[in-house]
Design an enzyme around this catalytic site. Sequence first.
Site, PDB file in Angstrom:
ATOM      1  CD  GLN A  63      56.692 -11.950  -1.730  1.00 29.60           C
ATOM      2  OE1 GLN A  63      57.249 -12.572  -2.620  1.00 29.60           O
ATOM      3  NE2 GLN A  63      55.528 -12.340  -1.237  1.00 29.60           N
ATOM      4  NE  ARG A  88      48.109 -14.317  -7.711  1.00 29.34           N
ATOM      5  CZ  ARG A  88      47.976 -13.296  -8.519  1.00 29.34           C
ATOM      6  NH1 ARG A  88      48.699 -13.216  -9.610  1.00 29.34           N
ATOM      7  NH2 ARG A  88      47.114 -12.345  -8.252  1.00 29.34           N
ATOM      8  CB  CYS A  89      49.323 -20.855  -3.120  1.00 34.17           C
ATOM      9  SG  CYS A  89      48.856 -21.997  -1.809  1.00 34.17           S
ATOM     10  CD  GLU A 149      48.624 -16.800  -1.499  1.00 32.53           C
ATOM     11  OE1 GLU A 149      48.030 -17.598  -0.750  1.00 32.53           O
ATOM     12  OE2 GLU A 149      49.757 -16.367  -1.269  1.00 32.53           O
TER      13      GLU A 149
END
Lengths: 171, 798
Positions: B235, B382-383, B752
């Site tokens: 990422q 996702r956070c 998120e």
Amino acid sequence: MTTQHIELTVNGQVREADVEPRLLLVHLLRDVFEMTGTHIGCDTSNCGACTVLVDGESAKSCTMLAVSAEGRSIKTIEGMADGATLHALQQAFWDQHGLQCGFCTPGMIMQASWLLARNPDPTDMEIREGIAGNLCRCTGYVNIVKAIEQAATELRAPASTDAPAEPAAAS
Amino acid sequence: MTDMMSETGLLKETPQTTEAVGGMGYSVKRKEDPRFIRGQGEYIDDLVLPGMLWLDIVRSPYAHATIKGIDASEALKIPGVLAVITGADLEKAGLHWMPTLAGDKQMVLPTDTVMYQAQEVAAVVATSRYIAADGVAAVLVDYEPLPVIVDPFKSLEPDAFVLRPDRGPDKANNHIWHWESGDRAGTDTAMEAAEVRVSEDIYIPRIHVASIETCGCIADWNATRGQMTLHMTSQAPHAIRTVLALVSGLPEQNIRVKTHDIGGGFGGKVPVYPGYVLAVVASLTVGKPVKWIEDRSENLQADSFARDYHIHAELGATKAGKITALKVKTVADHGYTDAAADPSKFPAGLFNVITGSYDFDNAFVEVDGVYTNKPPGGVAYRCSFRVTEAVHAIERMVDILAHDIGKDPARLRMENFIQPDQFPYKTPTGWSYDSGDYPRALQKALDMIGYDDLRKEQLEKRAKGELMGIGISSFTEIVGAGPSHDFDILGIKMFDSCEIRVHPTGKVLARIGVQTQGQGHETTFAQIIAEELGFPVADIKIEYGDTDTAPYGLGTYASRSTPVAGAATAIAARKIRDKSRKIAAHLLEASEDDLEWTNGKFSVKGSPDKSKTIQEIAFAAYTNHPAGMEAGLEAVDYYDPPNLTCPFGSYICVVDIDRGTGQVTVRRFVAVDDCGNIINPMIVDGQIHGGLTMGFAPSLYEEISYDELGNNLAGTFMDYLLPTAVETPAWETGKTVTPSPHHPIGAKGVGESATVGAPPAINNAVVDALWHLGVRNIDIPLTPQKIWAILNEKGVTA
């Protein structure tokens, strides 16, 4: 390394290979036939990213040996579109934003094609149950269900030689 | 606030461009989808390079053990097994340890001790996938098991054995760091003075992102050219390139990181895992491309986890329910090394955003990081930056307070919200919230779900012995890291970038410093350029994920793509528009000041027929530009955000609980989100659907737990339960739009929000259903076993 000669049909084409008896069907497709649309997402047959059709039945190709495919007919995501014309499911996944990262998408489309062949007019819950063996981490399934509904409607329409129907509004 | 935005032109609730152009506000169908729906995506395992070898990894069955010996002789006898790499081999090159992004260090391969189950112990390089696996099975490792610590509280006890003696005699304990924020003394005073105090222990368990594509790479060393190409699931490819240059000593211009298509990230593809490094070492050693692809069980057992926060929270309030103070003490279980990917200044991420959406003066938060015999991390689900843990705690505490004083939880929130006219709002822990309208979002959610009727229904059901609960979460997110004065990773400031090139025929190539793992950047970043310059989306190609071509950026996580690289894209486009104005003035023989910009063209004020389209200007930039001006139409921007952005929302969940089985069913879930101006409504909805599902999953199903020997109890998808389409609720979404006042296009980020906001709504609903039985808290996941045991204890099972 002992190998075994196999012959099978993949997306309508007769294919042959000499394979180790332990080779998985998914690796035959991906590594030997270089058809990488069928993906691998787990090692316990839970995720369904590797779903293909074997003689019309949905199968998780990570849980089937290549030698077991001898003489059988395999359909993969690469066999869904007719040249430039997308299959109704492919079009519907695009129209309805039924994919994000795209990794589960080929398996999801293959499973949905099996579902619609058996049940051309499924309810929302029948769709959800029909794809319960396919995990998606991105979409929350909402738009996948919508996409399968769109494709079901289109596939139920009387056969026509016209161009595919105008896609539904995406939002 | 909204009116002000509207007046300043920031609010974009209706599209400003034509549908053919497809700028902001249009649900443009995704440009990336045609390849994915045909099975023609190019994910890492789809890539095959000439002469490529395979790498597979021997992993420890023990959570803590001494390695007495590694015997690779049988493995090396297998035809096709070329090499077995051990920690001793790496030690010779000083590569057996590597730095983590959090400033700790992590073993690439151990030389003497394994620290968690499934840790990498040796690597086998072979000519095929299957032979590499044969080699792994044939490597014999002699282990002597050691005692195991899985409980961070036991790890902190004075007599606990030291897990990381490599830290030296000064750090002969298992405590990693202490971090605190806010005013301890002021908060203690306010808490003592509070008329009402509620406290609770809340555990947010260890979970795993489990993107459907696991991690992998191909390291391709070309000795003649001195070039290392690393194809990988990352990422943050630029950060990887720099880290690789620093660790390996290879010159950075000779390292190329390429990401290709990525099958989901959610933060799990930010860290550097030993497998990547081993592939690099193997390729450097054998001079051929080496591929490493993780199995799912390796992914779930060894890659970075998220959460694992043991939170003790205390909330002070007046009898009427006005919050006055919050005090939080947390133990963070980081496994055997702190491999979190938080910005350098923030070892507990942005956890001190824990004061949430509420206006009060006194807060104090402290967090202690602790080692245990578990896989490293403290990364993301996702956070990335601990906002989920913070929101969970405050939203649970607010609900407990409401129930304790007998006030409706919606009303209590309304009475404590930061009001729209208080923005920008400075929190007691030092954050500045850029904008918000919390009452509007909650009211919309209440209206959408029919809250009052549901409360009546709940009372009727309760009278009949049925268990129904309603839970609210009114969260504030804080994303878009980040401003350079506060945010860096390994010293690299957390800017992000975009480079735009307009070709002579009016077509556009833009490259961005962020990555996409499914977010649809090829579409949305084209929409930003279409909005700013008037080129149709179809004429704009977006590239990313190749460090040889894309401008430097810190990557995609923490919902930072739109807030940071999205801003860079708008600013780069505006630089092009500025140059275009000069060219237009030259072509129209008019003064720049006499030109106005509308619908993708410059026209002379008062003479709308005298105009030049952006396409005509692009052609002129190469064929007829003003004397003294550089040819071409290009711009680059590295954007340093002035502040973070604060998306927010209010979620309401309705659950029914089966008294016979303890099964929780989410009957309805309404999510009202405000992510500022929206680039593509279809994609935003998709992000929210996905985020909600990844909030739902750990609320009811997912947990990576360990037995006392350190065995991972959820190491496959048989045990780690991702929700299927059957369990996942039919999400109902709504929105309000409160633009970010400092972001060039008023956007805030959305990836998120829903994962952050959903769990407390579900948790609150389940506790609400059981509160009358004397239940104050149940930690997620709210499994049937857990609920049934409570029902059984209370004597209310059916």
